[in-house]
Motif scaffolding. Structure first.
Motif, PDB file in Angstrom:
ATOM      1  N   ARG A  50       0.836  -1.205   0.000  1.00  0.00           N
ATOM      2  CA  ARG A  50       0.000   0.000   0.000  1.00  0.00           C
ATOM      3  C   ARG A  50       0.871   1.255   0.000  1.00  0.00           C
ATOM      4  N   LEU A  51       1.974   1.200   0.760  1.00  0.00           N
ATOM      5  CA  LEU A  51       2.846   2.374   0.870  1.00  0.00           C
ATOM      6  C   LEU A  51       3.683   2.603  -0.390  1.00  0.00           C
ATOM      7  N   LEU A  52       3.992   1.514  -1.143  1.00  0.00           N
ATOM      8  CA  LEU A  52       4.941   1.620  -2.245  1.00  0.00           C
ATOM      9  C   LEU A  52       4.559   2.679  -3.286  1.00  0.00           C
ATOM     10  N   PRO A  53       3.344   2.667  -3.864  1.00  0.00           N
ATOM     11  CA  PRO A  53       3.026   3.702  -4.854  1.00  0.00           C
ATOM     12  C   PRO A  53       3.031   5.115  -4.274  1.00  0.00           C
ATOM     13  N   ILE A  54       2.699   5.232  -2.978  1.00  0.00           N
ATOM     14  CA  ILE A  54       2.704   6.561  -2.339  1.00  0.00           C
ATOM     15  C   ILE A  54       4.135   7.075  -2.214  1.00  0.00           C
ATOM     16  N   VAL A  55       5.042   6.180  -1.777  1.00  0.00           N
ATOM     17  CA  VAL A  55       6.449   6.568  -1.626  1.00  0.00           C
ATOM     18  C   VAL A  55       7.066   6.892  -2.986  1.00  0.00           C
ATOM     19  N   GLN A  56       6.762   6.075  -4.011  1.00  0.00           N
ATOM     20  CA  GLN A  56       7.304   6.324  -5.350  1.00  0.00           C
ATOM     21  C   GLN A  56       6.801   7.656  -5.905  1.00  0.00           C
ATOM     22  N   GLU A  57       5.538   7.939  -5.679  1.00  0.00           N
ATOM     23  CA  GLU A  57       4.977   9.209  -6.155  1.00  0.00           C
ATOM     24  C   GLU A  57       5.618  10.386  -5.418  1.00  0.00           C
ATOM     25  N   HIS A  58       6.008  10.180  -4.170  1.00  0.00           N
ATOM     26  CA  HIS A  58       6.620  11.244  -3.377  1.00  0.00           C
ATOM     27  C   HIS A  58       8.016  11.610  -3.890  1.00  0.00           C
ATOM     28  N   GLY A  59       8.712  10.633  -4.553  1.00  0.00           N
ATOM     29  CA  GLY A  59      10.002  10.928  -5.164  1.00  0.00           C
ATOM     30  C   GLY A  59      11.198  10.782  -4.245  1.00  0.00           C
ATOM     31  N   ASP A  60      11.047  10.161  -3.078  1.00  0.00           N
ATOM     32  CA  ASP A  60      12.174   9.937  -2.164  1.00  0.00           C
ATOM     33  C   ASP A  60      12.806   8.590  -2.524  1.00  0.00           C
ATOM     34  N   PHE A  61      13.936   8.621  -3.283  1.00  0.00           N
ATOM     35  CA  PHE A  61      14.519   7.389  -3.796  1.00  0.00           C
ATOM     36  C   PHE A  61      15.127   6.524  -2.688  1.00  0.00           C
ATOM     37  N   LYS A  62      15.680   7.150  -1.643  1.00  0.00           N
ATOM     38  CA  LYS A  62      16.237   6.362  -0.538  1.00  0.00           C
ATOM     39  C   LYS A  62      15.130   5.605   0.200  1.00  0.00           C
ATOM     40  N   LEU A  63      14.024   6.290   0.431  1.00  0.00           N
ATOM     41  CA  LEU A  63      12.890   5.644   1.096  1.00  0.00           C
ATOM     42  C   LEU A  63      12.299   4.552   0.202  1.00  0.00           C
ATOM     43  N   THR A  64      12.255   4.830  -1.110  1.00  0.00           N
ATOM     44  CA  THR A  64      11.764   3.819  -2.063  1.00  0.00           C
ATOM     45  C   THR A  64      12.646   2.577  -2.018  1.00  0.00           C
ATOM     46  N   PHE A  65      13.983   2.780  -1.983  1.00  0.00           N
ATOM     47  CA  PHE A  65      14.902   1.637  -1.900  1.00  0.00           C
ATOM     48  C   PHE A  65      14.642   0.821  -0.642  1.00  0.00           C
ATOM     49  N   ASP A  66      14.516   1.495   0.505  1.00  0.00           N
ATOM     50  CA  ASP A  66      14.324   0.778   1.772  1.00  0.00           C
ATOM     51  C   ASP A  66      13.060  -0.085   1.736  1.00  0.00           C
ATOM     52  N   LEU A  67      11.985   0.441   1.155  1.00  0.00           N
ATOM     53  CA  LEU A  67      10.733  -0.310   1.105  1.00  0.00           C
ATOM     54  C   LEU A  67      10.836  -1.480   0.121  1.00  0.00           C
ATOM     55  N   LEU A  68      11.428  -1.250  -1.050  1.00  0.00           N
ATOM     56  CA  LEU A  68      11.607  -2.326  -2.029  1.00  0.00           C
ATOM     57  C   LEU A  68      12.560  -3.400  -1.497  1.00  0.00           C
ATOM     58  N   ASP A  69      13.588  -2.986  -0.771  1.00  0.00           N
ATOM     59  CA  ASP A  69      14.531  -3.926  -0.181  1.00  0.00           C
ATOM     60  C   ASP A  69      13.826  -4.821   0.843  1.00  0.00           C
ATOM     61  N   TRP A  70      12.908  -4.248   1.613  1.00  0.00           N
ATOM     62  CA  TRP A  70      12.137  -5.027   2.597  1.00  0.00           C
ATOM     63  C   TRP A  70      11.263  -6.062   1.883  1.00  0.00           C
TER      64      TRP A  70
END
Length: 539
Positions: A50-70
């Motif tokens: 649920r969080l992934l598309p929101i984080v990707q839309e936000h544009g924070d690549f470090k946060l996107t990496f952390d979520l995808l890594d999880w």
């Protein structure tokens, strides 16, 4: 004056939006951090998606990496390596966009580990090798040593033991200096295994002893049995079976305590070989028979587990489809909520500037038209997806039915082999001296004990009945005069079984199966030209 007021309101609006964006960024970081601290569960995975598309839309690549890594770690642990690789590659791309060197290295490390777990050793090593220098440049000597250890494991699996040993010895020096006892354990155990495999047990003994002591200090009882077994095997190779025997006993105790059947039967085989090497044939035979019994039990258990896994996979897929549909609805509602919030802001601004209001209303009207058109397309796409899903489920159901039939026939072939073996042993017993006949009798009883037709066919029948439950209900309603035996036969014919296969499944002769089929046709009021299989499948 009106223009100045307009500018002030716009500045206030943008400041409000900027503050909201900062607060949202901090909230997303807190949510991702909270997720990373949790153990994997279905609810956690749903929250991450649920969080992934929101984080990707936000544009924070470090946060996107952390979520995808999880998410990649979750699918790696569950064995879904295709999905894990998909998320790992997306994480590597996000790390590259963030220009964070450590995240870039960690992303490639995950990809290399997935290649390792899927036995693609060359691709795994090609991914790992550049990471050694990358981690050293970052000052992370421990991670560089772990990469060398992973490369060594690839060479071990590729049976290049000399190269693997050189890398492990180099990694061992790094781990002893920078690592923890867990890091030392992994390297010690693998070095000891390689020395044992290459016929150098005296060199591997210190590493194997140290790995056992580390495991005992950590009180990791699940690892006790393999550790005791490795040390016992090393002593056995050194020719000291007397010292190896109590260690083997400990390995057997803990493997049975932890229900590690695979470790149990390997240990029994090693002990039997040890007794054989010292000429104790009686104990060697006894332990070898135990080894065969445990091994056969594991194989039978694996077969039943596979049937259970097929059922769980089907149920999990249904739950996953429902979960994905729910997630789509949540995302749609969130989108609608954001649109309503934007409308509210535009209406407030429009109260102050009537001239701008008309333009905003016109633009919003056009946006609504596009939104409804898009929504109609999404509905049409979801309908097409539901139809495709229904078709796939039907196909999988048919495949499972075929698997159950093949399983029943496989059981019959096994039992036929067991009966032939029993007959031949009986013939051999007649020509052997009297003092050897008790041993042949033991073998005959052992072979007879493996006939599993009735019990296994009941399991198969239960699965067939479960798969055909809806069919049986329709059949009973349409033809209430059918007996339970008739309905059971109809379920088998619906799976396209031949008379011979029906006879095998029900434990009757082929002629009896043919007669039962004829009586069933009469009860179903079928004419000679009607195909009973097609009639039952269309019911």
């Amino acid at each position: 004056m009106l223009v100045r007021f307009f500018v002030v309101v716009l500045v206030f609006f943008f400041l409000l939006q900027g503050g909201s964006a900062f607060a949202q960024s901090q909230s997303l970081r807190d949510q991702v951090n909270a997720l990373s601290a949790k153990k994997y569960s279905k609810s956690d995975v749903a929250e991450a998606k649920r969080l992934l598309p929101i984080v990707q839309e936000h544009g924070d690549f470090k946060l996107t990496f952390d979520l995808l890594d999880w998410l990649s770690d979750y699918y790696t642990d569950t064995g879904d390596y295709k999905q894990a690789m998909l998320y790992s590659r997306q994480a590597a791309m996000a790390a590259h966009q963030s220009k964070d060197s450590l995240r870039m290295a960690d992303g490639q490390m995950n990809i290399g580990m997935i290649f390792f777990r899927t036995d693609d050793y060359e691709q795994s090593n090609a991914t790992f090798r550049p990471l050694i220098e990358a981690y050293k440049k970052l000052g992370d000597t421990l991670s560089a040593g772990r990469v060398e250890g992973n490369i060594a494991l690839n060479y071990m699996r590729a049976e290049k033991q000399d190269t693997a040993l050189q890398l492990l010895l180099r990694a061992w020096a790094t781990m002893r200096k920078h690592g923890s006892p867990s890091d030392w354990l992994a390297v010690d155990r693998n070095i000891g295994v390689i020395y044992a495999m290459t016929g150098k047990p005296e060199q591997g003994l210190p590493y194997t002893e140290r790995s056992l002591n580390t495991i005992l200090a950590q009180r990791d009882t699940f690892e006790f049995a393999p550790a005791y077994g490795n040390l016992a095997y090393t002593y056995q190779q050194l020719g000291d079976f007397k010292r190896a025997l109590p260690l083997y006993d400990s390995a057997l105790y803990y493997s049975r305590l932890q229900e590690q059947n695979a470790v149990t039967y390997v240990t029994l085989k090693d002990i039997a070989d040890g007794y054989l090497s010292i000429g104790d044939y009686k104990n060697a035979l006894r332990l070898f028979q135990e080894y065969q019994a445990v091994k056969e039990s594991v194989l039978n258990e694996n077969t039943l587990n596979r049937i259970a896994e097929l059922k769980v996979e089907y149920e999990t897929e249904q739950q996953q489809l429902a979960l994905e549909a729910s997630e789509q609805k949540v995302l749609l509602l969130e989108g609608e909520a954001r649109i309503r919030q934007q409308r509210l802001v535009l209406i407030i601004i429009g109260l102050f500037f009537s001239l701008v209001l008309g333009l905003l209303v016109f633009r919003q009207w056009r946006r609504d038209i596009r939104y409804r058109a898009t929504k109609e397309k999404l509905i049409a796409a979801e309908l097409a997806n539901e139809r495709l899903t229904s078709s796939l489920l039907s196909t999988r159901l048919e495949n499972k039915q075929g698997d159950l039939t093949n399983f029943a026939l496989d059981i019959e072939r096994k039992n036929k082999f067991s009966r032939e073996l029993t007959d031949r042993l009986g013939a051999l017993r007649k020509v052997l001296p009297t003092k050897l006949r008790p041993q042949v009798d033991d073998l005959i009883r052992y072979a007879q004990g493996h006939e599993q037709l009735n019990g296994q066919l009941e399991v198969v029948q239960e699965n067939i009945d479960q798969v055909n439950r809806e069919f049986h209900q329709k059949l009973k309603k349409a033809f209430p005069n059918l007996t339970a035996s008739d309905r059971e036969l109809a379920g088998l014919l619906r799976l396209n079984m031949t008379n011979k296969e029906v006879a095998t499944n029900r434990g009757i002769s082929t002629a009896s199966a043919k007669m039962a089929r004829y009586r069933l046709r009469k009860k179903l009021n079928l004419v000679p030209s009607d195909d009973i299989n097609a009639f039952l499948q269309d019911l």
